[in-house]
Write an enzyme that holds these catalytic residues in place. Structure first.
Site, PDB file in Angstrom:
ATOM      1  N   SER A  59      -9.423  -1.402   7.474  1.00  0.00           N
ATOM      2  CA  SER A  59      -8.906  -1.299   6.107  1.00  0.00           C
ATOM      3  C   SER A  59      -8.204  -2.556   5.620  1.00  0.00           C
ATOM      4  CB  SER A  59      -7.943  -0.110   6.013  1.00  0.00           C
ATOM      5  OG  SER A  59      -8.610   1.088   6.312  1.00  0.00           O
ATOM      6  N   SER A  67      -9.269   1.193   3.445  1.00  0.00           N
ATOM      7  CA  SER A  67      -8.542   2.067   2.552  1.00  0.00           C
ATOM      8  C   SER A  67      -7.563   1.300   1.677  1.00  0.00           C
ATOM      9  CB  SER A  67      -7.786   3.124   3.369  1.00  0.00           C
ATOM     10  OG  SER A  67      -6.879   2.520   4.282  1.00  0.00           O
ATOM     11  N   LYS A  73       0.847  -1.184   0.000  1.00  0.00           N
ATOM     12  CA  LYS A  73       0.000   0.000   0.000  1.00  0.00           C
ATOM     13  C   LYS A  73       0.890   1.245   0.000  1.00  0.00           C
ATOM     14  CE  LYS A  73      -3.839   1.734   2.893  1.00  0.00           C
ATOM     15  NZ  LYS A  73      -4.657   1.339   4.088  1.00  0.00           N
TER      16      LYS A  73
END
Length: 611
Positions: A193, A169, A95
């Protein structure tokens, strides 16, 4: 790969996903090389046309060179490479709020972008284990959101039905795995997330105990709550990655060495919400009920319905309390000078920090402490809490029309976990009637990571996935506490009726070996289950007896010894290599009249002779 049941089978998938275990097997057999894998992977990414998944990628030439270096290493070292590099040649993504040396870290905000001088600790550990980094993935800006649409790099579309959200996310990280562009990925998890995107893309999402994976090199959302998480296709893959990723790190002030719980091998006592919430989504409710019925039918499983208010009240503190101040603190001067450059919803959420002061922060801490104590009381006598991972499954258009409320609904079963210092594992469940994936999440106290992984693998099998629980049970995380080695000779051997006592104590098998040649073995009469007695001979008239040596946390040793019935006990056993370890011995009175089975050389051989 085993066949899947109708519960877990992906209606949109033509083939089973490639797993870490299967790719490593292909490398071992020579059917595939890292170089060929990298070339195929790059072609797959280009053919997918899903540019919104990635923010930056390792240049193709560089990736191919790294894969070629692995090819050469495999030619030179052969099988030995898999022992030193357990993730040899496994492609992965991170990420884009996690640093990678010489690559930009954007947090999904171009104005914030900066080139990282060094990789995050977790990235270094994974690359040292042989994993091959492909690139950095899209996210809800500054890890603020559970939807995957709050990014200037594009809304990340769902891997199965693109008109639906991918979850956030860690949106790009999940979709990259679901599309087969990498075999695992790193996300982060503050409010869910690392779990919501797993449910929405038919993946496993492992959210470890806080501090188990170093957050050094992670740009934080809420530094006291953040966890780096793992996406994979099955529980064994996620657990394999955690084995390499976990570890204490002095560079991270929130890194810690949590005491790890052992697994449960005789069924599970599961707490579930007494009135689960789905905000009117009948397909989500139906999928959860079908999943729960499959799990409840397992031998030894009992369900206990508990009120859920303590958990939902804690969840509300995360965004409707002073913890939004942590998001403001993380951004610092950037928010002051570049707030206009941020996603408007993210900016609006972060700006709420101005509504709270230090008194509010302390009062919220007191309230959270009360709720944690209430939750602990509710969970007494349960091994884990099992909840739907999400309440509902909105389209991208629905989220864009009502971004705050839709996002809030998705955090109903996730927001409280890090606030309450719990570990969690999201696994795929029964598919919804509308063809969308759904999942459930196993939640336990800090240090329950191994327990949750073993249980998750058991549930995965019942739901139609791979049978992986035994392998996971036998592979606890590397010990970070004092341990003791124990020599076992009979009913505690691998595959024997009392081996569960070692596994539930968090023990790991270290070796199959033998004693020094000065012992005799007896089949004890009247023991249930049948057990042998090991006795050292005074005159040296003995033989070497096959044994196993297990290592367990020292804090578990007393309880393990206390459960041993007479005439057995724990003494000191000499091994063939001259070492002396604690191990099973037998009182002389127990041997009187017992059958001498020394000539079989061990308990397993004796049992085989009876068969």
């Amino acid at each position: 790969m085993p066949a899947t049941s109708t519960l877990l089978q992906n209606p949109a998938a033509a083939v089973e996903p490639l797993t870490i275990g299967s790719l490593l097997a292909a490398y071992r057999s020579g059917a595939v090389t890292p170089g060929k894998m990298a070339a195929d992977l790059l072609a797959r990414i280009d053919a997918a046309g899903r540019d919104e998944v990635w923010i930056s990628r390792v240049p193709a030439k560089q990736l191919k060179q790294q894969a070629a270096a692995l090819d050469l290493m495999l030619q030179i070292k052969g099988e030995a490479v898999f022992e030193t590099m357990p993730l040899f040649g496994i492609p992965f993504a991170v990420k884009d709020n996690i640093d990678v040396a010489d690559m930009p870290t954007t947090g999904a905000c171009a104005e914030f972008s900066h080139v990282a001088p060094a990789s995050a600790t977790v990235v270094q550990r994974l690359q040292a284990a042989g994993a091959l980094l492909v690139g950095k993935t899209n996210l809800d800006q500054f890890a603020t959101g559970l939807v995957g649409v709050r990014s200037p790099y594009g809304a990340v579309r769902n891997a199965i039905k693109p008109e639906y959200v991918s979850g956030g996310s860690s949106s790009g990280s999940a979709v990259a795995v679901a599309l087969g562009q990498v075999l695992f990925s790193l996300g982060t998890d503050t409010a869910g997330s690392g779990r919501v995107p797993a449910a929405f893309n038919h993946l496993v999402g492992l959210k470890p105990t806080r501090g188990l994976i170093s957050a050094h090199g992670l740009f934080p959302a809420c530094r006291t709550l953040d966890c780096i998480s793992i996406f994979a296709h099955d529980v064994a893959d996620a657990w394999r990655v955690l084995q390499s990723a976990a570890g204490y790190d002095d560079a991270d002030a929130y890194s810690r060495k949590p005491a790890m719980l052992g697994v449960k091998r005789r069924g599970y006592r599961i707490a579930v919400p007494d009135a689960p919430e789905f905000y009117g989504d009948a397909a989500a409710r139906d999928a959860y009920e079908r999943t729960l019925s499959q799990i409840a039918a397992m031998p030894g499983v009992t369900l206990k319905k508990i009120p859920f208010d303590a958990f939902t009240d804690a969840a509300q503190l995360l965004y409707q309390g002073p913890w939004v101040g942590e998001r403001r603190a993380a951004l610092g001067e950037f928010f002051t000078h570049h707030g206009a450059d941020m996603d408007p919803v993210v900016r609006q959420i972060t700006a709420q920090a101005d509504n709270y002061d230090a008194v509010d922060a302390f009062n919220a801490q007191y309230r959270l402490a009360d709720l944690r104590r209430e939750a602990e009381t509710l969970l007494e006598g349960s091994d884990l809490l099992l909840v739907p991972t999400t309440t509902t499954f909105p389209t991208i258009a629905e989220v864009q029309a009502d971004p705050v409320v839709r996002n809030s609904q998705l955090g109903y079963y996730t927001n409280f976990v890090n606030l309450m210092d719990m570990a969690a594992l999201a696994i795929p469940g029964a598919w919804r009637g509308d063809g969308l994936p759904a999942g459930v999440t196993l939640i336990g106290p800090a240090g329950s990571d191994h327990l949750l992984a073993e249980a998750g693998a058991q549930f995965q099998r019942v739901l139609g996935g791979a049978a992986q629980a035994d392998a996971i049970a036998a592979a606890p995380l590397p010990f970070n506490e004092a341990t003791v080695q124990v020599c076992v000779v009979g009913a505690h051997l691998s595959g024997q009726p009392l081996n569960w006592q070692l596994l539930e104590a968090g023990a790991r098998r270290m070796a199959v070996t033998s004693t020094a040649a000065r012992y005799r073995l007896y089949a004890l009469a009247g023991t249930t289950p049948p057990k042998p007695g090991l006795a050292r001979t005074a005159d040296g008239d003995g033989a070497a007896i096959t044994v196993e040596v297990w290592e367990m946390p020292l804090r578990q040793f007393g309880g393990f010894v206390a459960a041993i019935p007479a005439p057995l006990g724990i003494g000191t056993v000499e091994l063939a290599d001259g070492r002396a370890v604690k191990g099973f011995i037998c009182e002389p009175a127990g041997i009187a009249g017992a059958a001498d089975i020394t000539h079989h050389g061990g308990w397993a051989a004796y049992l085989a002779s009876l068969a």
